[in-house]
Design an enzyme around this catalytic site. Structure first.
Site, PDB file in Angstrom:
ATOM      1  N   LEU A  64      46.507  44.797  22.830  1.00  0.00           N
ATOM      2  CA  LEU A  64      45.031  44.188  22.934  1.00  0.00           C
ATOM      3  C   LEU A  64      44.604  43.306  22.139  1.00  0.00           C
ATOM      4  CD1 LEU A  64      43.891  48.017  23.294  1.00  0.00           C
ATOM      5  CD2 LEU A  64      43.833  46.660  25.337  1.00  0.00           C
ATOM      6  N   PRO A  65      43.407  42.766  22.729  1.00  0.00           N
ATOM      7  CA  PRO A  65      42.967  41.379  22.049  1.00  0.00           C
ATOM      8  C   PRO A  65      42.757  41.661  20.757  1.00  0.00           C
ATOM      9  CG  PRO A  65      42.066  41.570  24.290  1.00  0.00           C
ATOM     10  CD  PRO A  65      42.633  42.932  23.841  1.00  0.00           C
ATOM     11  N   THR A  93      47.567  42.625  17.229  1.00  0.00           N
ATOM     12  CA  THR A  93      47.289  41.934  16.042  1.00  0.00           C
ATOM     13  C   THR A  93      45.775  42.214  15.452  1.00  0.00           C
ATOM     14  OG1 THR A  93      49.026  40.195  16.233  1.00  0.00           O
ATOM     15  CG2 THR A  93      47.393  39.807  14.420  1.00  0.00           C
ATOM     16  N   LYS A 168      52.165  41.171   8.919  1.00  0.00           N
ATOM     17  CA  LYS A 168      51.786  40.055  10.083  1.00  0.00           C
ATOM     18  C   LYS A 168      51.034  39.060   9.535  1.00  0.00           C
ATOM     19  CE  LYS A 168      51.075  38.433  14.090  1.00  0.00           C
ATOM     20  NZ  LYS A 168      52.136  37.823  15.081  1.00  0.00           N
ATOM     21  N   LYS A 243      42.833  32.951  14.810  1.00  0.00           N
ATOM     22  CA  LYS A 243      42.279  34.467  14.824  1.00  0.00           C
ATOM     23  C   LYS A 243      43.188  35.150  13.716  1.00  0.00           C
ATOM     24  CE  LYS A 243      43.647  38.801  16.976  1.00  0.00           C
ATOM     25  NZ  LYS A 243      44.608  39.450  17.920  1.00  0.00           N
TER      26      LYS A 243
HETATM   27  P1  NAD Z   1      46.057  38.665  26.644  1.00  0.00           P
HETATM   28  O1  NAD Z   1      44.671  38.348  26.284  1.00  0.00           O
HETATM   29  O2  NAD Z   1      46.914  37.774  27.473  1.00  0.00           O
HETATM   30  O3  NAD Z   1      46.183  40.331  27.140  1.00  0.00           O
HETATM   31  C1  NAD Z   1      45.365  41.231  26.723  1.00  0.00           C
HETATM   32  C2  NAD Z   1      45.182  41.974  27.641  1.00  0.00           C
HETATM   33  O4  NAD Z   1      44.304  43.280  27.314  1.00  0.00           O
HETATM   34  C3  NAD Z   1      44.578  41.569  28.981  1.00  0.00           C
HETATM   35  O5  NAD Z   1      45.338  41.784  30.063  1.00  0.00           O
HETATM   36  C4  NAD Z   1      42.986  42.281  28.885  1.00  0.00           C
HETATM   37  O6  NAD Z   1      42.587  42.369  30.449  1.00  0.00           O
HETATM   38  C5  NAD Z   1      43.433  43.529  28.287  1.00  0.00           C
HETATM   39  N1  NAD Z   1      42.251  44.334  28.104  1.00  0.00           N
HETATM   40  C6  NAD Z   1      41.297  43.974  27.213  1.00  0.00           C
HETATM   41  N2  NAD Z   1      40.227  44.866  26.852  1.00  0.00           N
HETATM   42  C7  NAD Z   1      40.823  45.952  27.547  1.00  0.00           C
HETATM   43  C8  NAD Z   1      40.674  47.400  27.255  1.00  0.00           C
HETATM   44  N3  NAD Z   1      39.430  47.835  26.972  1.00  0.00           N
HETATM   45  N4  NAD Z   1      41.334  48.307  28.063  1.00  0.00           N
HETATM   46  C9  NAD Z   1      42.612  47.687  28.671  1.00  0.00           C
HETATM   47  N5  NAD Z   1      43.078  46.371  28.696  1.00  0.00           N
HETATM   48  C10 NAD Z   1      42.206  45.711  28.063  1.00  0.00           C
HETATM   49  O7  NAD Z   1      46.399  38.476  24.730  1.00  0.00           O
HETATM   50  P2  NAD Z   1      48.211  38.528  24.515  1.00  0.00           P
HETATM   51  O8  NAD Z   1      48.305  37.161  24.406  1.00  0.00           O
HETATM   52  O9  NAD Z   1      48.808  39.408  25.507  1.00  0.00           O
HETATM   53  O10 NAD Z   1      47.837  39.121  23.016  1.00  0.00           O
HETATM   54  C11 NAD Z   1      47.923  40.473  22.930  1.00  0.00           C
HETATM   55  C12 NAD Z   1      48.012  40.933  21.338  1.00  0.00           C
HETATM   56  O11 NAD Z   1      48.913  40.095  20.894  1.00  0.00           O
HETATM   57  C13 NAD Z   1      46.824  40.197  20.433  1.00  0.00           C
HETATM   58  O12 NAD Z   1      46.313  41.325  19.587  1.00  0.00           O
HETATM   59  C14 NAD Z   1      47.675  38.954  19.829  1.00  0.00           C
HETATM   60  O13 NAD Z   1      46.824  38.605  18.675  1.00  0.00           O
HETATM   61  C15 NAD Z   1      49.003  39.415  19.708  1.00  0.00           C
HETATM   62  N6  NAD Z   1      49.884  38.418  19.808  1.00  0.00           N
HETATM   63  C16 NAD Z   1      50.245  37.431  20.770  1.00  0.00           C
HETATM   64  C17 NAD Z   1      51.098  36.538  20.739  1.00  0.00           C
HETATM   65  C18 NAD Z   1      51.143  35.445  21.744  1.00  0.00           C
HETATM   66  O14 NAD Z   1      51.726  34.655  21.399  1.00  0.00           O
HETATM   67  N7  NAD Z   1      50.540  35.742  22.605  1.00  0.00           N
HETATM   68  C19 NAD Z   1      52.046  36.869  19.664  1.00  0.00           C
HETATM   69  C20 NAD Z   1      51.958  37.637  18.863  1.00  0.00           C
HETATM   70  C21 NAD Z   1      50.927  38.591  18.915  1.00  0.00           C
END
Ligand code: NAD
Length: 289
Positions: A64-65, A93, A168, A243
């Site tokens: 999740l975000p 994260t 992390k 972030k």
């Molecule tokens: P993203 O925004 O693409 O995905 C997040 C998903 O969570 C979305 O589909 C959203 O609809 C869903 N969501 C939000 N609130 C919700 C709720 N209450 N219930 C259910 N679903 C809900 O983000 P991402 O890039 O997939 O990143 C996710 C996590 O991974 C973050 O914490 C980010 O910091 C971490 N991360 C991302 C990357 C990257 O390269 N994108 C790398 C390492 C870590």
């Protein structure tokens, strides 16, 4: 295994698909209809609420975000709702304090939980080659390994609950600092009449060796292939780097740790994001030099 997966975005979508490929039944939930549709296409069962998704599962994985969302999802719809004995793995994260708070609340309700943030971006999530840094008890880690393996290149036990998030944020603060340093060194070489490719050849085999220079060279057309060669599209977005730096700065303040270069890197990425570059790969900071 029956696994609930909450949060099927850029990262979670590919991760859930890899659990399906490994033979698990994945019960998926996301707020976005588009994400659910994609998950169905990848073989997940989808549900209209978190509570339905966590029925009868052996494990709950979330991606999740941010910490506020993780806390609200677990406290409202996972803790006390998931089957007794289910293991919770939050791969988002988030800040260390929230990871510990949610983990303790799960424990008080009789569940085991680990924080298991990842290193590696969307390509690694799709390819099943993420590195997981896991915080939790020995017993919880042993159980978590089985769930994480199909999504992983490496699964490392960092220590007690919250330690995965500590690893992390420290890793990503270091990454930001050596990325900025690498950009500065490349630009300085060029401005003093040294060809950047030559500098890359020399420094990548000298004491300036580091991942940003050697494996992700942030100057277009120089050194290793990276998003720099593609207009800084894809890769690791500057907004996500900011972030992670903010999480590190908050943790530094709470612990009384001195992080002068971390603070400077945060200020640089803040200015870079404010200038409208949040969607560009974090190596694009090279363009400001
Ligand atoms: P993203 O925004 O693409 O995905 C997040 C998903 O969570 C979305 O589909 C959203 O609809 C869903 N969501 C939000 N609130 C919700 C709720 N209450 N219930 C259910 N679903 C809900 O983000 P991402 O890039 O997939 O990143 C996710 C996590 O991974 C973050 O914490 C980010 O910091 C971490 N991360 C991302 C990357 C990257 O390269 N994108 C790398 C390492 C870590």
């Amino acid at each position: 295994m029956n696994i609930a997966f909450i949060g099927l975005g850029n990262m979670g979508g590919g991760m859930a698909a890899n659990l399906v490929k490994a033979g698990h039944t994945v019960r998926a939930f996301d707020l976005a209809a588009e994400a659910l549709e994609k998950a169905r296409g990848n073989g997940c069962e989808t549900f209209g609420t978190v509570r339905e998704a966590v029925q009868g599962v052996d494990a709950v994985v979330s991606m999740l975000p941010n910490g506020a969302i993780v806390k609200s999802v677990y406290s409202a719809d996972v803790i006390g709702q998931a089957s007794a004995g289910a293991l919770f793995l939050d791969c988002s994260t988030i800040d260390v304090a929230t990871a510990r708070e949610v983990g303790e609340a799960a424990k008080a309700a009789g569940y085991e939980m680990v924080d298991a943030p990842v290193s590696g971006g969307i390509a690694a999530a799709n390819g099943g080659t993420l590195t997981f840094m896991v915080g939790g008890s020995d017993e919880a880690f042993a159980r978590a390994q089985q769930v994480l393996e199909p999504m992983a290149k490496a699964v490392i036990h960092a220590g007690a609950l919250g330690s995965g998030q500590v690893a992390k944020m420290c890793n990503n603060m270091l990454l930001a600092i050596h990325m900025i340093g690498t950009c500065e060194a490349l630009a300085l070489a060029e401005k003093n009449g040294l060809d950047m490719q030559k500098f890359y050849e020399i420094s990548s085999k000298s004491t300036g060796y580091n991942w940003s220079l050697n494996d992700y060279t942030p100057a277009p057309g120089i050194g290793a292939a990276s998003p720099a060669d593609n207009g800084y599209q894809g890769g690791f977005a500057s907004a996500l780097m900011l972030k992670d730096l903010r999480l590190a700065m908050a943790a530094a303040e709470a612990a009384g740790a001195k992080v002068p270069l971390g603070q400077h890197a945060t200020a640089i990425y803040e200015a870079f994001n404010e200038a409208g570059n949040g969607g560009k790969d974090f190596g694009a900071v090279f363009m400001t030099l």
